[in-house]
Motif scaffolding. Structure first.
Motif, PDB file in Angstrom:
ATOM      1  N   ILE A  64     -42.482  36.385 -37.849  1.00 49.83           N
ATOM      2  CA  ILE A  64     -41.938  36.079 -36.530  1.00 49.83           C
ATOM      3  C   ILE A  64     -41.714  37.356 -35.731  1.00 49.83           C
ATOM      4  O   ILE A  64     -42.082  37.448 -34.552  1.00 49.83           O
ATOM      5  CB  ILE A  64     -40.625  35.288 -36.660  1.00 49.83           C
ATOM      6  N   MET A  65     -41.104  38.352 -36.355  1.00 47.80           N
ATOM      7  CA  MET A  65     -40.822  39.591 -35.642  1.00 47.80           C
ATOM      8  C   MET A  65     -42.108  40.295 -35.204  1.00 47.80           C
ATOM      9  O   MET A  65     -42.161  40.916 -34.154  1.00 47.80           O
ATOM     10  CB  MET A  65     -39.972  40.517 -36.507  1.00 47.80           C
ATOM     11  N   THR A  66     -43.149  40.174 -36.022  1.00 42.98           N
ATOM     12  CA  THR A  66     -44.425  40.793 -35.662  1.00 42.98           C
ATOM     13  C   THR A  66     -45.112  40.039 -34.533  1.00 42.98           C
ATOM     14  O   THR A  66     -45.556  40.625 -33.536  1.00 42.98           O
ATOM     15  CB  THR A  66     -45.348  40.855 -36.884  1.00 42.98           C
ATOM     16  N   SER A  67     -45.191  38.720 -34.675  1.00 39.03           N
ATOM     17  CA  SER A  67     -45.896  37.923 -33.663  1.00 39.03           C
ATOM     18  C   SER A  67     -45.131  37.829 -32.356  1.00 39.03           C
ATOM     19  O   SER A  67     -45.712  37.577 -31.299  1.00 39.03           O
ATOM     20  CB  SER A  67     -46.161  36.507 -34.198  1.00 39.03           C
ATOM     21  N   ALA A  68     -43.794  38.041 -32.409  1.00 39.88           N
ATOM     22  CA  ALA A  68     -42.977  37.937 -31.201  1.00 39.88           C
ATOM     23  C   ALA A  68     -42.935  39.232 -30.403  1.00 39.88           C
ATOM     24  O   ALA A  68     -42.345  39.256 -29.332  1.00 39.88           O
ATOM     25  CB  ALA A  68     -41.547  37.525 -31.571  1.00 39.88           C
ATOM     26  N   ALA A  69     -43.552  40.292 -30.918  1.00 39.59           N
ATOM     27  CA  ALA A  69     -43.534  41.558 -30.181  1.00 39.59           C
ATOM     28  C   ALA A  69     -44.075  41.334 -28.775  1.00 39.59           C
ATOM     29  O   ALA A  69     -45.198  40.857 -28.606  1.00 39.59           O
ATOM     30  CB  ALA A  69     -44.370  42.593 -30.913  1.00 39.59           C
TER      31      ALA A  69
END
Length: 287
Positions: free
Chosen positions: A140-145
């Motif tokens: 999530i943290m990666t794709s939400a960048a």
């Protein structure tokens, strides 16, 4: 969707926003709390498909949608968000509400149960629980960048479809365009950008929470017991494991579990299985 804007001020002076759908009086109030990078529009497909005689109040958590960006990123945390929701309930003079919380919104719902248990009738937790799987959190943290911006809505929809293909494999191009328009906004220069403050994104921890943190989260979940609970889980969720969901239902004696096939984290809540579960769960009080 047709609705009414609600503007209110947090206890620290930040300007906040929510949107109300349905009758403003004489109907049960259902407060909808979105996930990390979403906003109040996240619940519009569910509200439209449910068609229930209820008042849905969908919140823009601070830093998202039409709520102001916080100059202090330290305030982007669920405890502050829960306090903001309480201010909203007091402004609207709502003595009893149902809660529907997706992902981060579910954590906010758990915190609210420690603050105002007597004002919460029922809770729906959408794909979230006391244990958050590390791999899913990192994804999530990666794709939400946040992106610097897209030249068109079509480009935004294509990028979102690529980033979210795993949790939502069955969406059509039209669905992805609708998804983009719910989660992005067009700036004055024509660029389409994610509709949240980039400061809400922080690196995911390298290690899962320790024993003390896990015990603390299960103690927080135990505060849910005064209210009936519906747990919704995406069939291939990488945030809420089947093991954790089953444990939640065993520990909460007035709870039920609905597993939604074909989706990951988190169900959009307009899936037929989600709609049936929510109608059944809220039907006694919202019907």
């Amino acid at each position: 969707m047709t609705g009414d804007d609600i503007f209110y001020t947090a206890s620290d002076g930040l300007a906040l926003h929510a949107r109300s759908y349905g009758p403003s009086t004489g109907a049960p109030a259902i407060v909808c709390l979105h996930g990390l990078t979403r906003n109040h529009k996240d619940f519009e497909p569910m509200i439209a498909a449910l068609g229930m005689p209820a008042r849905f109040i969908s919140v823009d958590v601070r830093g998202r949608g039409q709520s102001a960006r916080d100059p202090n990123p330290a305030n982007y945390n669920p405890a502050i968000y829960a306090g903001d929701v309480l201010v909203l309930l007091d402004q609207l003079k709502l003595d009893r509400v149902h809660l529907i919380g997706t992902s981060m919104g579910g954590i906010i719902s758990m915190i609210l149960m420690t603050m105002i248990p007597d004002r919460i009738s029922r809770v729906v937790l959408n794909d979230i629980g006391p244990i958050v799987e590390q791999a899913g959190l990192q994804r999530i943290m990666t794709s939400a960048a946040p992106a610097s911006g897209f030249e068109s809505w079509s480009a935004a929809a294509e990028a979102i479809a690529h980033a979210q293909a795993v949790p939502y494999p069955g969406l059509s191009p039209e669905d992805w365009m609708a998804f983009a328009r719910r989660t992005c906004r067009a700036e004055d220069n024509g660029l389409v950008v994610p509709d949240f403050d980039p400061a809400i994104i922080t690196p995911a921890p390298d290690k899962p929470p320790g024993l003390a943190a896990r015990i603390g989260m299960w103690r927080l979940f135990a505060k849910m017991k005064p209210a009936p609970l519906l747990v919704i889980r995406g069939g291939h969720s990488d945030i809420l494991s089947a093991k954790t969901a089953d444990k939640m239902v065993r520990r909460h004696k007035r709870s039920s579990l609905a597993t939604i096939p074909g989706v990951g984290h988190a169900p959009l809540l307009n899936e037929p299985e989600s709609l049936r579960a929510i109608r059944h769960f809220l039907g006694e009080t919202a019907g």
